[in-house]
Design a protein around this motif. Structure first.
Motif, PDB file in Angstrom:
ATOM      1  N   VAL B 252       0.856  -1.192   0.000  1.00 33.16           N
ATOM      2  CA  VAL B 252       0.000   0.000   0.000  1.00 33.16           C
ATOM      3  C   VAL B 252       0.893   1.243   0.000  1.00 33.16           C
ATOM      4  O   VAL B 252       0.519   2.292  -0.505  1.00 33.16           O
ATOM      5  N   SER B 273       0.776  -4.019  -6.073  1.00 30.94           N
ATOM      6  CA  SER B 273       0.601  -2.703  -5.474  1.00 30.94           C
ATOM      7  C   SER B 273      -0.864  -2.317  -5.482  1.00 30.94           C
ATOM      8  O   SER B 273      -1.605  -2.682  -6.387  1.00 30.94           O
ATOM      9  N   GLU B 274      -1.263  -1.570  -4.461  1.00 27.76           N
ATOM     10  CA  GLU B 274      -2.641  -1.094  -4.368  1.00 27.76           C
ATOM     11  C   GLU B 274      -2.660   0.422  -4.356  1.00 27.76           C
ATOM     12  O   GLU B 274      -1.991   1.063  -3.551  1.00 27.76           O
ATOM     13  N   MET B 275      -3.439   0.979  -5.281  1.00 25.23           N
ATOM     14  CA  MET B 275      -3.697   2.420  -5.300  1.00 25.23           C
ATOM     15  C   MET B 275      -5.203   2.569  -5.456  1.00 25.23           C
ATOM     16  O   MET B 275      -5.775   2.113  -6.455  1.00 25.23           O
TER      17      MET B 275
END
Lengths: 343, 343
Positions: B252, B273-275
């Motif tokens: 994150v 990945s987290e957006m």
């Protein structure tokens, strides 16, 4: 099985890790025939394929082995004995197999294999054609379906396969094509481009030129999946631009340098590594998925959905032919797979 | 909607990017009330939450804005007008919302939002309690279910949540716990440990000490999933050792340094990945998944499966209270969420 204990077999092995130009880098040796344990089978080797991993494991270093190191992690043959716990394989079965990098391999008249590595040979293929397939096929299959998690909903989507003329790339291209994906390959030599197009790629761009530009020229601004069969360090920035938001990238080859993970973030990108031996080395709960995949590959080879990437057969299996095969792999000019057969 | 055109509203904004100690870093201003386009709603802001992203966007730099920059990407309020294309939201609806980092936000009496950012406010929560949740909840939910791809088969598995007392961590812990995972959190201060345990963590280890050692002491040699809410660069080697073969790691927070991808290979590890804004910024086909998640979070807050992480309310919404909130976030001592409410 005790009948094998006293017997010996021909093999090609080494004690010192030497350049392939040294005649002692791979030598004709005679060793005892190994004996299978409960979950193992003994296979009489008919053909053995040579992969880049063989040359990497043979790479020059100062270490000296007290027992002969025998390579070869891809092959075909006939089961001659089995351990008590083996249920689905029988002596007499024609099989093809991957191998365990930690153990001695199939550059020998006989090899002992954990049953997880072994599946039934496609009946329509020769031992040589079959031997060319297991290692690259399991890697390609796992990459697409267990790492990139390609499923029914992805039919019609686009995959970029970097080095699509290579061992894994040329099978991944066929599998992805057969599954209904649009396959963009990469190669640089005309003969590699041709080989890739003959093995599943819908079109091929040159990986020595700007990938993004070439994709755009072919009407693709972005791709859903990327399979990287060449040093990702060389393509990192391109990969980050080419991949779609929420896209997935699978690395079959290690990065030669450190990378910046920041570009993964804006597009919520997934990066996954594929190592064919993970399930077996770590003895995971889903270990037999390896065998299931190999049986599925066998079925696809028999049905013609998948074709063997064998391009060169050398006979028989002995030190000078194996050194020739290693030299060909190390030259990086080889297209398709090399298989050695017979003793 | 034209009635709003001529009207003005109070807001807190800035023209120069200054340290929070400067009174001009966030100023009381009066600006025109924005007008919603076809897919947008106008919301009368009741409460606005402050997140680390606000302080990052306000970070000192030489750029000067000709129009006021108004932050605030998390809040609650009442819809007062809507564009013609908006179907599921109506004037009078009580809502909570995330925001678009590229546009002006909810540190104002009114905010215009694309409908995709807006969902119905949980009825059992106050505007302040609701305002604390959208941004961190959508991030946490996406991380677990759309990036780590946690599903029914994963119930009973283990997740390590780095910085489990943080904004995303404290909601991810609750969600993972409610879903049936074993949740190992990390924190360092006693009050953070307590907060994390009160928000879903089954147990908490100290992220300033050796993670692997502490996990082993608690009977975990490896974990199935890792959610990283702190610079992964600081934990990279540990993460690679702790993650199970074929395990998944979601980032994150960005890595502050370059990393070596090689350790991903042996265990075939997934890194994602987290957006939160990916779907909206890139206008992906599954954009409305964002709204669906926010509606699901609303339902879980109403049912009590999820509880608000609000710990501090400051009133009213004006420059000096907002500067106080930014200072608290920048101190990195804050536990839980800060919300400003009222004008």
């Amino acid at each position: 099985m005790s009948k094998h204990l006293a017997k010996t077999m021909k093999a090609v092995g080494f004690y010192k890790y030497l350049p392939i130009s040294d005649v002692n880098s791979l030598m004709d040796i005679v060793v005892g025939i190994p004996v299978p344990k409960a979950n193992e089978v003994l296979v009489e080797v008919k053909a053995t394929a040579i992969n880049p991993i063989d040359t990497k494991l043979r790479a020059t270093k100062s270490q000296i082995e007290t027992e002969a190191r025998i390579l070869g992690f891809d092959g075909s043959g006939i089961i001659t004995a089995k351990g008590d716990a083996v249920k689905t394989l029988q002596p007499g079965d024609h099989v093809f197999f991957t191998g365990d990098l930690r153990r001695n391999g199939s550059n020998a008249q006989y090899v002992v294999l954990d049953e997880v590595h072994v599946a039934h040979k496609p009946t329509n293929l020769s031992f040589e054609q079959a031997a060319a397939m297991p290692l690259t096929s399991v890697t390609a299959y796992e990459s697409l379906f267990d790492r990139l998690l390609i499923n029914e909903k992805d039919k019609g989507k686009t995959i970029l396969i970097i080095n699509s003329a290579g061992g894994v790339g040329s099978i991944a291209s066929q599998l992805a094509n057969a599954y209904g994906l649009k396959v963009i390959g990469t190669a640089s030599r005309p003969e590699s481009v041709d080989f890739s197009k003959a093995h599943g790629a819908h079109f091929v761009v040159n990986h020595k030129q700007d990938l993004e530009q070439q994709l755009k020229e072919n009407g693709f601004s972005e791709v859903d999946f990327i399979l990287v069969n060449y040093d990702p360090y060389k393509y990192w920035d391109s990969l980050m631009r080419i991949i779609k938001p929420q896209g997935r990238i699978c690395l079959v080859v290690d990065s030669s340098g450190l990378v910046d993970l920041k570009p993964l973030k804006a597009k919520s990108i997934t990066l996954v590594s594929e190592m064919m031996s993970t399930r077996i080395v770590y003895n995971t709960d889903d270990k037999y998925r390896h065998t299931e995949i190999l049986e599925e590959v066998s079925r696809m080879l028999d049905s013609g959905e998948l074709k063997s990437t064998l391009t060169k057969v050398i006979t028989p299996i002995k030190a000078d032919t194996l050194r020739e095969a290693h030299r060909l792999i190390e030259s990086q000019k080889m297209i398709g797979k090399i298989v050695l057969s017979g003793f």
